[in-house]
Design an enzyme around this catalytic site. Structure first.
Site, PDB file in Angstrom:
ATOM      1  N   ASP A  49      40.817  36.782  34.106  1.00 55.78           N
ATOM      2  CA  ASP A  49      41.902  35.974  33.494  1.00 55.78           C
ATOM      3  C   ASP A  49      42.533  34.965  34.459  1.00 55.78           C
ATOM      4  O   ASP A  49      42.763  33.821  34.099  1.00 55.78           O
ATOM      5  CB  ASP A  49      43.082  36.796  32.961  1.00 55.78           C
ATOM      6  CG  ASP A  49      42.780  38.203  32.558  1.00 55.78           C
ATOM      7  OD1 ASP A  49      41.646  38.665  32.733  1.00 55.78           O
ATOM      8  OD2 ASP A  49      43.697  38.857  32.064  1.00 55.78           O
ATOM      9  N   ASP A  89      33.415  36.217  43.129  1.00 51.35           N
ATOM     10  CA  ASP A  89      34.751  36.766  42.966  1.00 51.35           C
ATOM     11  C   ASP A  89      34.530  38.229  43.335  1.00 51.35           C
ATOM     12  O   ASP A  89      33.994  39.016  42.561  1.00 51.35           O
ATOM     13  CB  ASP A  89      35.231  36.588  41.528  1.00 51.35           C
ATOM     14  CG  ASP A  89      36.599  37.223  41.302  1.00 51.35           C
ATOM     15  OD1 ASP A  89      37.042  38.008  42.162  1.00 51.35           O
ATOM     16  OD2 ASP A  89      37.211  36.947  40.260  1.00 51.35           O
ATOM     17  N   ALA A  96      36.306  41.019  44.183  1.00 43.83           N
ATOM     18  CA  ALA A  96      37.319  42.091  44.133  1.00 43.83           C
ATOM     19  C   ALA A  96      36.714  43.497  44.241  1.00 43.83           C
ATOM     20  O   ALA A  96      37.253  44.359  44.931  1.00 43.83           O
ATOM     21  CB  ALA A  96      38.143  41.961  42.862  1.00 43.83           C
ATOM     22  N   LYS A 151      41.918  45.607  45.330  1.00 38.35           N
ATOM     23  CA  LYS A 151      40.879  46.444  44.735  1.00 38.35           C
ATOM     24  C   LYS A 151      40.082  47.095  45.867  1.00 38.35           C
ATOM     25  O   LYS A 151      40.553  48.045  46.480  1.00 38.35           O
ATOM     26  CB  LYS A 151      39.967  45.606  43.833  1.00 38.35           C
ATOM     27  CG  LYS A 151      40.520  45.102  42.494  1.00 38.35           C
ATOM     28  CD  LYS A 151      41.899  44.643  42.418  1.00 38.35           C
ATOM     29  CE  LYS A 151      42.303  43.978  41.116  1.00 38.35           C
ATOM     30  NZ  LYS A 151      41.981  42.582  40.975  1.00 38.35           N
TER      31      LYS A 151
HETATM   32  C1  LIG Z   1      42.428  41.386  40.248  1.00 35.44           C
HETATM   33  C2  LIG Z   1      41.395  40.371  40.151  1.00 35.44           C
HETATM   34  C3  LIG Z   1      41.655  39.031  40.497  1.00 35.44           C
HETATM   35  C4  LIG Z   1      43.028  38.530  40.873  1.00 35.44           C
HETATM   36  O1  LIG Z   1      43.504  39.152  41.994  1.00 35.44           O
HETATM   37  P1  LIG Z   1      45.051  39.480  42.247  1.00 35.44           P
HETATM   38  O2  LIG Z   1      45.022  40.125  43.578  1.00 35.44           O
HETATM   39  O3  LIG Z   1      45.523  40.357  41.143  1.00 35.44           O
HETATM   40  O4  LIG Z   1      45.763  38.162  42.257  1.00 35.44           O
HETATM   41  C5  LIG Z   1      40.603  38.138  40.436  1.00 35.44           C
HETATM   42  N1  LIG Z   1      39.377  38.522  40.048  1.00 35.44           N
HETATM   43  C6  LIG Z   1      39.091  39.789  39.712  1.00 35.44           C
HETATM   44  C7  LIG Z   1      37.709  40.159  39.304  1.00 35.44           C
HETATM   45  C8  LIG Z   1      40.087  40.755  39.739  1.00 35.44           C
HETATM   46  O5  LIG Z   1      39.806  42.006  39.361  1.00 35.44           O
END
Ligand SMILES: *Cc1c(COP(=O)(O)O)cnc(C)c1O
Length: 461
Positions: A128, A218, A220, A261
């Site tokens: 998001d 990305d 995380a 994460k």
């Molecule tokens: C949590 C998350 C984000 C955003 O990170 P924040 O630390 O919450 O700002 C972006 N991409 C993914 C896949 C995430 O799980």
């Protein structure tokens, strides 16, 4: 004989959690407007709202908190993190940011500026905030995830994979100058924590090279993704997680990271780069939005804790116990015939609320109804991934009804015991046993114009 499973850690400190009575919970959720975000955390017994920033740090991470160097520039904690990122990910340049979305903001500013109406960013179901930062710049996030990802009963082992045909279509349709990057989210959060295979990453990387497009992760949940590669992809069973992580990152030009994460810290993030020129261009935006380039919105102690967290998160034993616990919750629910999204992903179990509560009309917020019932039953907090989250159509202002109504139970890292997971199963089973009596959901009393799910107030129908 292999040894039986047990957690590869013991507990040094405990945090009491409070049980409430059903009567208390009925009052508490009513005064929270039947919105789980409005509850005080002290009124929640098992909190499965998110796995973001909710992990338990290790004694080694807490030791780094005490060693934190809070110098404005060139802190030793910064160099500890820099070394870890270089060693684990093979990325020579990095910028700390206060969290993942800030990393997106800085990187996208360097790649697209503040307004980029002709730009597109292909990827696999962008998160998001990622989509938010792309759309805020009037650019488009193009979803190239494989079709199997949208079929909850498909047992595909890598439901986060990109469809190469969909991706190549994007590359052919748009001029190279208008595709600032391609983004692979590992694991794919929006499709339920589903992994991407190395074979797929390799193919996407080759295609990006062919068309001259930059490729970023990305990242995380990069470590959880590496665990799934080891467990499921032919040829990787004997490689270490750290080898697999390195093989993944060797195929991309950099990453944005939410350290909340797989960094196992409570706050933090970063951008890693292979390219010096892009790093230098991003430095200016980091200084404007986040902080000087050696702290970027993080305290020195947090940089230190993150450097240890990244190393711990890429240990096989830790990952096995983490993913195993998520699977345990999923399998126990399935054995009670409770409908969930399959296969179970890396960080959460998604309960299929439409199948669970077939008598609640979709206009009355089915997954939210289930979330409230589960809280009333046992003080457990999940999160609605359904109509409230999908929000209204910006033009017609009508509710958008998504294909799936899900209640997400996200599991914090190293926080809850298996017994607590079994407690969740029992409570959900109690709700399941009386599902026929649950025929009515909720109506909106008050909602914000956007992102309504955080603040919405409801009343029982
Ligand atoms: C949590 C998350 C984000 C955003 O990170 P924040 O630390 O919450 O700002 C972006 N991409 C993914 C896949 C995430 O799980």
């Amino acid at each position: 004989m292999p040894l039986p499973f047990a957690e590869p850690y013991k507990t040094k400190m405990v945090e009491p959690i409070r049980r409430t009575t059903r009567q208390e919970r009925e009052k508490l959720i009513a005064s929270a407007g039947y919105n789980l975000f409005n509850l005080k955390s002290e009124d929640v017994f098992i909190d499965l709202l998110t796995d973001s920033g909710t992990g338990a740090m290790s004694s080694a991470q807490w030791a780094e908190i005490m060693l934190g160097d809070e110098s404005y520039a060139g802190a030793s904690s910064y160099y500890k993190l820099k070394n870890t990122i270089e060693e684990l990910l093979g990325m020579p340049y990095f910028l700390p940011t206060h969290q993942g979305r800030a990393a997106e903001n800085v990187l996208f500013s360097a790649l697209m500026g503040m307004e980029a109406p002709d730009f597109v960013v292909p990827g696999n179901s962008h998160f998001d905030t990622t989509k938010g930062h792309i759309e805020f710049r009037k650019a488009k996030a193009l979803d190239c995830t494989i079709d199997e990802a949208f079929d909850t009963s498909s047992q595909h082992p890598f439901k986060g994979n990109l469809d190469l045909n969909k991706l190549e279509e994007v590359f052919k349709k748009h001029p190279k100058e208008n595709i600032p990057l391609c983004l692979i989210t590992v694991t794919c959060n929006s499709s339920g924590g589903q992994p991407v295979s190395l074979e797929n990453i390799r193919a996407v990387s080759a295609m990006c090279k062919k068309y001259g497009i930059r490729l970023f992760f990305d990242a995380a949940r990069f470590a959880e993704n590496a665990y799934f590669i080891k467990a499921r992809e032919p040829g990787y069973a004997d490689k270490s997680i750290k080898q697999i992580v390195r093989e993944m990152f060797d195929l991309v030009d950099g990453c944005t990271m939410s350290a909340k994460k797989d960094g196992i810290v409570n706050i933090g993030g970063f951008i890693a780069f292979r390219d010096k020129e892009l790093f230098e261009r991003s430095c200016t935006f980091n200084i404007v939005f986040e902080g000087y380039i050696t702290y970027g919105g993080m305290a020195g102690r947090d940089l230190g804790a993150l450097s240890v967290g990244l190393r711990e998160a890429t240990e096989f034993d830790y990952l096995e116990s983490r993913i195993r616990q998520v699977r345990l919750l999923g399998e126990k629910l399935m054995s009670c015939r409770i409908p969930i999204q399959e296969p179970v992903g890396g960080h959460a179990v998604f309960v299929d609320a439409k199948k669970f509560l077939p008598n609640v009309p979709k206009e009355q917020y089915v997954a939210q109804t289930l979330g409230v019932e589960l809280y009333k039953e046992g003080g457990i907090r999940g999160v609605e991934i359904g109509t409230l989250l999908a929000d209204r159509d910006p033009q017609t202002r009508e509710n958008r009804y998504p294909a799936l109504e899900l209640l997400r139970l996200a599991i914090p890292r190293r926080v809850y015991s298996d017994n607590q997971m079994l407690y969740v199963v029992e409570c959900l089973k109690n709700v399941y046993d009386r599902r026929d009596q649950i025929k009515k959901g909720y109506a909106i009393v008050h909602e914000a114009p956007i992102m309504r799910h955080f603040t919405v107030e409801l009343r029982p129908v």
